[in-house]
Motif scaffolding. Structure first.
Motif: not given
Length: 244
Positions: A126-129, A146-147, A158-163
């Motif tokens: 995850s790039r957002f943790q 949003m995606l 409950n992912l924080t960074d699917m992409e």
């Protein structure tokens, strides 16, 4: 499923590197991968690049830096290059490593640990943790979140960074998933297929050094719109089941 070796000396990680017009960065990406404290097999797929990417990869193959190099005769998209690499990957675990230097291979041992300990079948970076990251585009961040939210609503994850590009998966599971996406929809489809397969998914923070468009970033707002369609398609219409 075949057991993944717990001994670091026995465990082989296959890094699939899709490349399209990455002549300026692909060699540095490969050499950074070689510096990771892991047994890494690097499977490179040149997606019919129009610059010198293919020649750079062939030279590195002769130098023993990559193994193997596969050339697409025509440009088919990132997803198609990833699928070609997955099919050829010989390791116990597979991860996609972009050739653009945005993701740091130093994070790979951290991603691999939950799989090595048999706690996870797949690990997302995850790039957002909380990892260090280059500060860039606000609206890209909003779009990614949003995606991820829409994907989570349909997969019940409950992912924080699917992409994220860094999706590390057990090879036997990944090679059995019915993946079909040819372009950037591969990130959405892989997430959906793992959820449908009931895979144990972990998430760990990673560092991220994103590129600007001037530096060669390829994804744009059209890909974001397409991602919404892919999320709906792969979760409502095309469920699919593992093939083996």
């Amino acid at each position: 499923m075949k057991p993944v070796p717990r001994d670091w000396n026995d465990l082989v990680l296959s890094a699939v590197m899709p490349a399209y017009n990455e002549e300026q960065t692909v060699e540095a990406a490969v050499r950074r991968l070689r510096e990771a404290p892991l047994h890494v097999e690097i499977v490179c797929v040149d997606d019919a690049s129009r610059d010198g990417t293919g020649a750079v990869l062939d030279r590195m193959l002769q130098e023993g830096l990559v193994d193997p190099v596969i050339h697409h005769e025509r440009n088919r998209g990132k997803g198609a290059a990833v699928l070609t690499g997955i099919a050829a990957a010989p390791g116990h675990v597979i991860v996609v490593q972009d050739a653009d230097l945005e993701y740091d291979p130093a994070d790979l041992p951290t991603l691999l640990e939950p799989i090595r300990l048999d706690k996870a079948d797949a690990v997302f970076g995850s790039r957002f943790q909380s990892g260090p990251r280059r500060v860039l585009y606000f609206w890209h961040s909003v779009g990614n979140r949003m995606l991820t939210l829409l994907s989570n609503m349909l997969t019940d994850l409950n992912l924080t960074d699917m992409e994220t590009c860094y999706k590390m998966v057990r090879a036997d599971l990944l090679q059995a998933l019915p993946l079909t996406a040819n372009r950037f929809g591969i990130e959405v489809e892989l997430t959906a297929r793992l959820a449908h397969a009931g895979a144990r998914i972990w998430e760990v923070p990673i560092s991220y050094s994103g590129r600007t468009y001037a530096e060669g970033k390829k994804i744009n707002w059209k890909d974001g719109v397409a991602a919404i369609w892919h999320i709906l398609w792969y979760n409502f219409v095309s469920h699919g089941t593992p093939t083996r």
